[in-house]
Design an enzyme around this catalytic site. Structure first.
Site, PDB file in Angstrom:
ATOM      1  N   GLU A  47      52.380  34.065  33.613  1.00 15.04           N
ATOM      2  CA  GLU A  47      52.690  32.861  34.381  1.00 15.04           C
ATOM      3  C   GLU A  47      51.620  31.830  34.036  1.00 15.04           C
ATOM      4  O   GLU A  47      50.425  32.128  34.137  1.00 15.04           O
ATOM      5  CB  GLU A  47      52.676  33.146  35.888  1.00 15.04           C
TER       6      GLU A  47
ATOM      7  N   ARG B  35      46.910  48.730  35.115  1.00 17.80           N
ATOM      8  CA  ARG B  35      46.248  47.508  34.693  1.00 17.80           C
ATOM      9  C   ARG B  35      44.796  47.799  34.336  1.00 17.80           C
ATOM     10  O   ARG B  35      44.230  48.809  34.756  1.00 17.80           O
ATOM     11  CB  ARG B  35      46.321  46.432  35.784  1.00 17.80           C
TER      12      ARG B  35
ATOM     13  N   LYS C 157      43.502  36.590  38.898  1.00 13.70           N
ATOM     14  CA  LYS C 157      43.633  35.157  38.641  1.00 13.70           C
ATOM     15  C   LYS C 157      43.228  34.339  39.850  1.00 13.70           C
ATOM     16  O   LYS C 157      42.602  33.299  39.712  1.00 13.70           O
ATOM     17  CB  LYS C 157      45.087  34.860  38.292  1.00 13.70           C
TER      18      LYS C 157
HETATM   19  P1  ATP Z   1      47.252  38.031  39.107  1.00 11.74           P
HETATM   20  O1  ATP Z   1      45.883  38.391  38.583  1.00 11.74           O
HETATM   21  O2  ATP Z   1      47.234  36.809  39.931  1.00 11.74           O
HETATM   22  O3  ATP Z   1      48.010  39.202  39.671  1.00 11.74           O
HETATM   23  P2  ATP Z   1      48.931  38.422  36.887  1.00 11.74           P
HETATM   24  O4  ATP Z   1      47.979  39.368  36.308  1.00 11.74           O
HETATM   25  O5  ATP Z   1      50.169  38.945  37.511  1.00 11.74           O
HETATM   26  O6  ATP Z   1      48.121  37.531  37.870  1.00 11.74           O
HETATM   27  P3  ATP Z   1      50.598  37.224  34.908  1.00 11.74           P
HETATM   28  O7  ATP Z   1      50.449  35.941  34.211  1.00 11.74           O
HETATM   29  O8  ATP Z   1      51.802  37.467  35.723  1.00 11.74           O
HETATM   30  O9  ATP Z   1      49.302  37.338  35.794  1.00 11.74           O
HETATM   31  O10 ATP Z   1      50.409  38.416  33.871  1.00 11.74           O
HETATM   32  C1  ATP Z   1      51.099  38.455  32.659  1.00 11.74           C
HETATM   33  C2  ATP Z   1      51.204  39.862  32.178  1.00 11.74           C
HETATM   34  O11 ATP Z   1      49.920  40.444  31.997  1.00 11.74           O
HETATM   35  C3  ATP Z   1      51.951  40.742  33.153  1.00 11.74           C
HETATM   36  O12 ATP Z   1      52.890  41.500  32.445  1.00 11.74           O
HETATM   37  C4  ATP Z   1      50.898  41.597  33.764  1.00 11.74           C
HETATM   38  O13 ATP Z   1      51.414  42.848  34.107  1.00 11.74           O
HETATM   39  C5  ATP Z   1      49.839  41.683  32.665  1.00 11.74           C
HETATM   40  N1  ATP Z   1      48.522  41.846  33.247  1.00 11.74           N
HETATM   41  C6  ATP Z   1      47.918  41.057  34.137  1.00 11.74           C
HETATM   42  N2  ATP Z   1      46.714  41.540  34.497  1.00 11.74           N
HETATM   43  C7  ATP Z   1      46.541  42.671  33.802  1.00 11.74           C
HETATM   44  C8  ATP Z   1      45.500  43.654  33.738  1.00 11.74           C
HETATM   45  N3  ATP Z   1      44.392  43.539  34.462  1.00 11.74           N
HETATM   46  N4  ATP Z   1      45.661  44.690  32.902  1.00 11.74           N
HETATM   47  C9  ATP Z   1      46.764  44.796  32.165  1.00 11.74           C
HETATM   48  N5  ATP Z   1      47.785  43.936  32.183  1.00 11.74           N
HETATM   49  C10 ATP Z   1      47.688  42.875  32.998  1.00 11.74           C
END
Ligand code: ATP
Ligand code: MG
Length: 562
Positions: free
Chosen positions: A37, A263, A273
């Site tokens: 996003e 994650r 984020k």
């Molecule tokens: P927030 O930290 O606010 O939850 P988000 O991580 O959901 O934000 P997105 O932009 O939706 O942010 O993430 C894009 C992609 O990256 C998604 O498929 C998410 O699953 C993956 N992603 C985000 N954070 C991680 C992480 N710490 N480790 C692995 N993958 C991640």
């Protein structure tokens, strides 16, 4: 596709893909996507997902799309889109012409919503947000049906169209899927799929005032793009039945398979984020690309290489159990990469003046110094030597502590690539009694670094020639937090910020070769000190280096090995 190189990574997701290929599920295709996003910069956690999705595509010779999952006008912007594009490219991945936006699917998604309404599978609910929450129930308490769930198809169509037309205020109506208010999975209790938001969207402007929810958008975007394996993080596990419900009920042609993995959590930093936005907005860091940030932009500015980050992502692997990865592992990947590649030069961060009493005034020698001890292809440069030098303050002790083997009065040490020098006296500041200058003699017979009579010294120190050296600012970065898991400490994470995460040294002296070589972004090892990178932002009217990582150990201990 038959021959998969055995050195390629293997994990439970790739195992699933292998099985699917064998059973010809998804018609034998593999197609992935990375769906950020655009409401913030990418961080190292996203890199794990990027490497996984693009890595799978590369391994199977197929495609990975880059999709902006932009369904919430608040907080999304073109600046973030641009940063995401820059960062994924920098990581070394290519989506060719497959850059997509969920916002491009709004019309299609709207029609899918109409289809659900027509089939009696979605209804306009006019409860308030609080009431919806209350009706939803809890883990232990079943939900109860909305009083609006039995509206006629006609009424629902009429209301939904008028929602789109902007006739209603925010919060007055939502569109909900009609599933099961008693489901043990709360996600399935008639979830909201559209809400009214009278906010401009960075791409669609004011064309829409209803926006689809993530769960509805995500699965359908995947289907529209014919994704086969929709890989996401574990927190979406409970959303999988809903993902499947939408796709099944809408009888879409392509039904991607959602697979969840753990994650990345990294110690001594935060990968949320929301918190990263807060750090930027409160000015706790200088911006998204502050080298203290775990963002890819910050890490790049700090000097981390994309190779090191990819190596890190491969080493941590992909699993289904949440865990906390040690920051030291990432730092070590960076160190290992730079150890091979970064030219080695000399820089003095906290200068102490050294006068070689018996060295002729005005004489200058040039020492030919290799850029790398093993990698001879990197060549060498000339380093000037003269009567007045700078050494590191901590390489001198007037009264040496136990186990201090470097310079002190009466003691001889080796200058890196140069002579043996012996300290004979010091000059002190009359007010503070601090040593401000050290006087030494040099042994002209030791140009090779070794004495013909075989006498040994216990240390080798780095130096620069005072008149030839170049001034610079050096920023010493350390971990952003002083505890491993700041979010688990309970109270406010800001209490756990590391006060020493940035120390700025403004009177550093560099060997003169760096004046020409220190192009923006270039990386060096400063011998004995660590890896440093020329700052890409603040280096216009002065030379600014960022410390990327420290060296694990200095070569002081191997001083007498040839
Ligand atoms: P927030 O930290 O606010 O939850 P988000 O991580 O959901 O934000 P997105 O932009 O939706 O942010 O993430 C894009 C992609 O990256 C998604 O498929 C998410 O699953 C993956 N992603 C985000 N954070 C991680 C992480 N710490 N480790 C692995 N993958 C991640
Ligand atoms: Mg998200």
């Amino acid at each position: 596709m038959d021959q998969i190189n055995s050195s390629l990574p293997s994990d439970f997701i790739r195992d699933i893909i292998e099985d699917d290929l064998k059973t010809n599920k998804h018609q034998g295709r593999v197609a992935t996507r990375f769906p950020p996003e655009p409401n913030g910069y990418l961080h190292i956690g996203h890199a794990k997902s990027v490497c996984l999705n693009f890595g799978i595509a590369a391994q199977y010779g197929t495609t990975c799309n880059l999709r902006m999952d932009d369904t919430d006008p608040s907080g999304e912007s073109m600046e973030y889109v641009d940063s995401i594009i820059r960062d994924v490219k920098w990581l070394g991945f290519d989506w060719n012409d497959r850059l997509y936006y969920a916002s491009d699917y709004y019309e299609k998604l709207y029609r899918y919503a109409l289809q659900l309404i027509k089939e009696g599978k979605a209804f306009v609910c006019s409860l308030s947000a609080d009431e919806i929450r209350e009706y939803r129930g809890t883990f232990t308490k079943p939900g109860k049906e909305s009083p609006y769930c039995n509206r006629s198809v006609e009424e629902n169509l009429d209301l939904f169209e008028r929602m789109r037309a902007g006739e209603f205020e925010e919060g007055t109506h939502v569109l909900r899927a009609k599933i099961d208010m008693t489901s043990p999975n709360i996600t399935m209790r008639d979830p909201v799929i559209y809400r009214i938001k009278k906010e401009s969207h960075y791409r669609t402007g004011d064309r829409w005032c209803i926006y689809p929810m993530y769960d509805f958008t995500h699965c359908l975007s995947d289907s529209i793009e014919r994704i086969t394996h929709s890989i996401c993080t574990l927190e979406f596990e409970n959303n999988r039945p809903l993902y499947d419900w939408f796709l099944d009920e809408l009888k879409v042609k392509y039904h991607p398979q959602q697979i969840e993995f753990a994650r990345l959590n990294l110690s001594f930093t935060v990968l949320s984020k929301r918190i990263l936005i807060e750090l930027v907005e409160r000015g706790i860091v200088s911006g998204w690309d502050d080298p203290q940030m775990p963002t890819l932009a910050g890490m790049r500015r700090r000097g981390f290489t994309s190779e090191a980050i990819r190596d890190f992502c491969e080493r941590i692997g992909v699993a289904r159990n949440d865990n906390l990865v040690d920051m030291a592992l990432l730092e070590n990947c960076v160190r290992e990469d730079l150890n091979e590649r970064a030219p080695r030069v000399m820089a003095v961060l906290n200068p102490l003046r050294v006068v070689i009493d018996n060295y002729p005034e005005g004489q200058v020698e040039e020492f030919d110094c290799p850029y790398h001890p093993k990698n001879t292809e990197m060549g060498s440069r000339k380093v000037p030597f003269s009567k007045v030098l700078y050494i590191e303050q901590e390489d001198f002790q007037e009264t040496p502590l136990k186990k201090f083997y470097r310079l002190s009065i009466g003691r001889e040490v080796r200058l890196r690539y140069g002579y043996l020098i012996k300290c004979v006296s010091v000059v002190k500041d009359p007010d503070t009694a601090e040593v401000i200058e050290v006087h030494c003699t040099y042994d002209p017979e030791t140009r090779s670094g070794f004495a013909p009579d075989g006498r040994k010294v216990k240390a080798t120190i780095h130096w620069v020639s005072a008149v030839h050296s170049v001034p610079a600012e050096v920023r010493l970065y350390d971990r952003l937090f002083r505890v491993a898991n700041p979010l688990e400490e309970g109270s406010d994470y800001k209490e756990y910020l590391n006060p020493k995460s940035l120390e700025t040294l403004r009177s550093c002296r560099l060997e003169p070769s760096l004046l020409a070589d220190a192009a923006s972004g270039s990386r060096f090892q400063f011998e004995r000190l660590g890896y440093f990178c020329v700052d890409t932002v603040d280096s216009s009217d002065k030379i600014v280096f960022n410390r990327t990582v420290t060296l694990r150990d200095s070569w002081a201990k191997i001083a007498n090995k040839r």
